[in-house]
Write an enzyme that holds these catalytic residues in place. Structure first.
Site, PDB file in Angstrom:
ATOM      1  N   GLU A 109     -11.940 -44.128  22.337  1.00  0.00           N
ATOM      2  CA  GLU A 109     -10.817 -44.990  22.773  1.00  0.00           C
ATOM      3  C   GLU A 109     -10.184 -44.353  23.666  1.00  0.00           C
ATOM      4  OE1 GLU A 109      -9.753 -48.270  18.814  1.00  0.00           O
ATOM      5  OE2 GLU A 109      -8.779 -45.969  18.920  1.00  0.00           O
ATOM      6  N   CYS A 125      -3.514 -38.582   9.923  1.00  0.00           N
ATOM      7  CA  CYS A 125      -4.035 -39.392  11.013  1.00  0.00           C
ATOM      8  C   CYS A 125      -5.251 -39.814  10.975  1.00  0.00           C
ATOM      9  CB  CYS A 125      -4.714 -37.681  12.444  1.00  0.00           C
ATOM     10  SG  CYS A 125      -5.897 -38.816  13.629  1.00  0.00           S
ATOM     11  N   CYS A 133     -12.929 -36.684  14.633  1.00  0.00           N
ATOM     12  CA  CYS A 133     -12.765 -35.802  14.289  1.00  0.00           C
ATOM     13  C   CYS A 133     -13.043 -34.959  13.138  1.00  0.00           C
ATOM     14  CB  CYS A 133     -10.968 -35.822  14.773  1.00  0.00           C
ATOM     15  SG  CYS A 133     -10.471 -34.737  14.700  1.00  0.00           S
ATOM     16  N   CYS A 147      -6.760 -33.840   9.027  1.00  0.00           N
ATOM     17  CA  CYS A 147      -5.267 -33.671   9.123  1.00  0.00           C
ATOM     18  C   CYS A 147      -4.916 -35.264   8.064  1.00  0.00           C
ATOM     19  CB  CYS A 147      -4.655 -34.407  10.696  1.00  0.00           C
ATOM     20  SG  CYS A 147      -5.107 -32.593  11.805  1.00  0.00           S
ATOM     21  N   CYS A 206      -0.125 -42.811  19.027  1.00  0.00           N
ATOM     22  CA  CYS A 206      -1.012 -41.306  18.217  1.00  0.00           C
ATOM     23  C   CYS A 206      -1.285 -41.457  17.252  1.00  0.00           C
ATOM     24  CB  CYS A 206       0.201 -40.334  18.338  1.00  0.00           C
ATOM     25  SG  CYS A 206       0.998 -39.888  20.057  1.00  0.00           S
ATOM     26  N   CYS A 250      -4.574 -40.944  28.397  1.00  0.00           N
ATOM     27  CA  CYS A 250      -4.607 -40.363  26.573  1.00  0.00           C
ATOM     28  C   CYS A 250      -5.629 -40.628  26.581  1.00  0.00           C
ATOM     29  CB  CYS A 250      -3.581 -41.080  25.341  1.00  0.00           C
ATOM     30  SG  CYS A 250      -4.695 -40.094  24.071  1.00  0.00           S
TER      31      CYS A 250
HETATM   32  N1  SAH Z   1      -6.812 -33.341  17.720  1.00  0.00           N
HETATM   33  C1  SAH Z   1      -5.719 -32.965  18.406  1.00  0.00           C
HETATM   34  C2  SAH Z   1      -5.292 -34.039  19.836  1.00  0.00           C
HETATM   35  C3  SAH Z   1      -5.215 -34.795  19.615  1.00  0.00           C
HETATM   36  S1  SAH Z   1      -3.929 -35.900  18.285  1.00  0.00           S
HETATM   37  C4  SAH Z   1      -4.691 -32.823  18.210  1.00  0.00           C
HETATM   38  O1  SAH Z   1      -4.275 -33.119  16.836  1.00  0.00           O
HETATM   39  O2  SAH Z   1      -3.561 -32.176  18.921  1.00  0.00           O
HETATM   40  C5  SAH Z   1      -2.811 -35.995  19.418  1.00  0.00           C
HETATM   41  C6  SAH Z   1      -1.251 -35.904  18.727  1.00  0.00           C
HETATM   42  O3  SAH Z   1      -0.616 -37.414  17.897  1.00  0.00           O
HETATM   43  C7  SAH Z   1      -1.393 -34.954  17.839  1.00  0.00           C
HETATM   44  O4  SAH Z   1      -0.420 -34.188  17.650  1.00  0.00           O
HETATM   45  C8  SAH Z   1      -1.518 -35.616  16.227  1.00  0.00           C
HETATM   46  O5  SAH Z   1      -1.440 -34.950  15.350  1.00  0.00           O
HETATM   47  C9  SAH Z   1      -0.808 -36.796  16.671  1.00  0.00           C
HETATM   48  N2  SAH Z   1      -0.754 -38.414  15.363  1.00  0.00           N
HETATM   49  C10 SAH Z   1      -2.063 -37.989  14.527  1.00  0.00           C
HETATM   50  N3  SAH Z   1      -1.572 -39.102  14.138  1.00  0.00           N
HETATM   51  C11 SAH Z   1      -0.939 -39.499  14.019  1.00  0.00           C
HETATM   52  C12 SAH Z   1       0.600 -40.907  13.567  1.00  0.00           C
HETATM   53  N4  SAH Z   1      -0.507 -41.421  12.968  1.00  0.00           N
HETATM   54  N5  SAH Z   1       1.523 -40.617  13.902  1.00  0.00           N
HETATM   55  C13 SAH Z   1       2.018 -40.352  15.160  1.00  0.00           C
HETATM   56  N6  SAH Z   1       1.409 -39.333  14.935  1.00  0.00           N
HETATM   57  C14 SAH Z   1       0.049 -38.725  14.970  1.00  0.00           C
HETATM   58 FE1  SF4 Z   2      -7.846 -34.336  14.274  1.00  0.00          FE
HETATM   59 FE2  SF4 Z   2      -5.853 -35.886  14.157  1.00  0.00          FE
HETATM   60 FE3  SF4 Z   2      -5.860 -33.438  13.057  1.00  0.00          FE
HETATM   61 FE4  SF4 Z   2      -5.610 -34.017  16.013  1.00  0.00          FE
HETATM   62  S1  SF4 Z   2      -4.345 -35.004  14.455  1.00  0.00           S
HETATM   63  S2  SF4 Z   2      -7.232 -32.844  14.985  1.00  0.00           S
HETATM   64  S3  SF4 Z   2      -7.447 -35.633  16.014  1.00  0.00           S
HETATM   65  S4  SF4 Z   2      -7.677 -35.446  12.135  1.00  0.00           S
END
Ligand code: SAH
Ligand code: SF4
Length: 407
Positions: free
Chosen positions: A130, A157, A150, A154, A383, A143
């Site tokens: 996406e 996420c 991934c 996390c 995000c 974006c």
């Molecule tokens: N993997 C990289 C880039 C992609 S995520 C990273 O983690 O930095 C982009 C941003 O969205 C990151 O700061 C991530 O922590 C945040 N993010 C992920 N899941 C989210 C959610 N459910 N609500 C708000 N922000 C989120």
């Molecule tokens: Fe991967 Fe989501 Fe963690 Fe970013 S926030 S490193 S996309 S699992």
């Protein structure tokens, strides 16, 4: 469905540590044998001449041909070799025999009530990624994803719950930009306009995936995006976000040179270990040191610390105070991201009053602390909500809760 082009895909270059507790059940997609032609989009300024020579282009013509082809691909956005009208018909035919110049298939294109556009693209191997375009008053930000899924899990996420993972090639990363410019009807030569007049003026590497687990391809793609004779988006209008792959941060600064965002999200190792499990490998102290050492760090090129606001998890006044102590002395801004929920998510968004109180403490310490307005929520484009709905392998709600320490 075409096979992956092995030459451009490469093995998934994950640093040591893959497969340990940090990434328990990610499965890397098998590398498939190449049957098709290589794609021309994504070849760098160094690779394209070599590819033309291998094709039989006379040495003395290569430089000129590269310049012409580059313009067609990245300043005019053509999708067929036959549109390259300043090249001889014979040469165009030869190019088409050796390379592909097709765009990825757009599986869905959704437009949110707020103008945000989300594209679901099908790439080689049948996998999906996406990209999200976010229009604002003075800029338009795309974006971009760097991986399918991934490996990092996390717990807040959505992307991290997708268990199939593969690195995108440089071409597949650039494709997201090309598809968006096609959709915005922003050819030809958008790069020739002043940035503030462009619809697509900024890029954030904040889509699916961890860019610093795919540093080489991200670098090559961003070099193409920054190239002044093509897409021409400047280094300072591109932000790479990492969850904290410490050994790659300095390399990214030297080899890519974009602005840096760090997904910090917690102020103690205990909490960060749960939210961002890569913290078990490279803890907060090592991460912050890598930020202090980031090349070109200055007041005009500040690091953005991203901080997702999770109710009763990381949003206390004490957290806010610890946060400003941790980053003391680093030219920085703090981006507070209200948690965006997704089906089965084990967290809740902090209340607005709590987010404001937190922002206030950070502000008073002298840091800008914009609260990121969730965009495109009605189309799950905000995000952390990105995940191709059709990817079948995904974690169960129970697995997610166990990882978050909630079950
Ligand atoms: N993997 C990289 C880039 C992609 S995520 C990273 O983690 O930095 C982009 C941003 O969205 C990151 O700061 C991530 O922590 C945040 N993010 C992920 N899941 C989210 C959610 N459910 N609500 C708000 N922000 C989120
Ligand atoms: Fe991967 Fe989501 Fe963690 Fe970013 S926030 S490193 S996309 S699992």
């Amino acid at each position: 469905m075409t096979d992956l082009d092995a030459a451009q895909t490469g093995d998934l270059p994950l640093p040591e540590g893959r497969g340990d507790a940090v990434t328990p059940e990610a499965k890397t997609l098998p590398r498939m044998k190449s049957t098709g032609k290589p794609r021309i989009v994504g070849l760098t300024r160094d690779e394209l001449p070599a590819a033309l020579i291998a094709m039989g282009c006379p040495d003395r013509q290569v430089k000129m041909r590269v310049g012409q082809i580059w313009q067609w691909l990245y300043a005019r956005g053509v999708t067929e070799f036959d549109q390259m009208t300043n090249l001889s018909k014979a040469f165009r035919t030869e190019l088409a025999e050796h390379f592909r110049l097709d765009r990825p298939e757009i599986v869905t294109r959704q437009v949110s009530a707020d103008g945000t556009r989300k594209y679901l693209l099908r790439i080689d191997g049948g996998h999906e990624v996406e990209a999200v375009y976010i229009p604002e008053e003075n800029r338009g930000t795309l974006c971009v994803s760097s991986q399918v899924g991934c490996t990092l899990n996390c717990t807040f996420c959505h992307t991290g719950t997708q268990t199939l993972v593969r690195n995108l090639t440089a071409g597949e990363i650039v494709d997201q930009i090309l598809v968006c410019r096609d959709d915005l009807d922003e050819w030809p030569n958008a790069g020739g306009r002043p940035p503030e007049k462009r619809l697509l003026s900024n890029i954030v590497l904040m889509g699916m995936g961890e860019p610093l687990y795919n540093t080489g391809n991200v670098r090559d793609a961003m070099k193409i995006a920054m190239d002044g004779e093509g897409i021409a988006i400047s280094r300072r209008r591109i932000t790479l976000s990492t969850s904290g792959v410490v050994p790659e941060i300095e390399r990214a600064g030297n080899e890519i040179g974009t602005l840096l965002a760090i997904s910090l999200h917690a102020t103690t190792d205990e909490v960060r270990n749960t939210l961002v499990p890569i913290n078990k490998k490279w803890n907060i102290a090592r991460l912050i040191q890598a930020c202090r050492d980031y090349p070109r760090l200055s007041n005009s090129e500040r690091i953005t610390f991203e901080y997702v606001m999770l109710k009763d998890v990381n949003d206390s006044d004490a957290d806010a105070r610890r946060l400003v102590q941790l980053i003391a002395g680093i030219p920085a801004k703090i981006n507070l991201i209200p948690f965006n929920p997704w089906p089965g998510a084990p967290y809740e968004r902090s209340d607005w009053a709590r987010i404001e109180a937190f922002a206030d403490i950070v502000n008073r310490a002298g840091y800008a602390s914009p609260v990121r307005t969730p965009r495109g929520q009605d189309i799950m484009a905000a995000c952390g909500q990105l995940k191709s709905a059709t990817e079948r392998a995904r974690k169960t709600r129970a697995q997610i809760a166990v990882e978050a320490g909630l079950a």
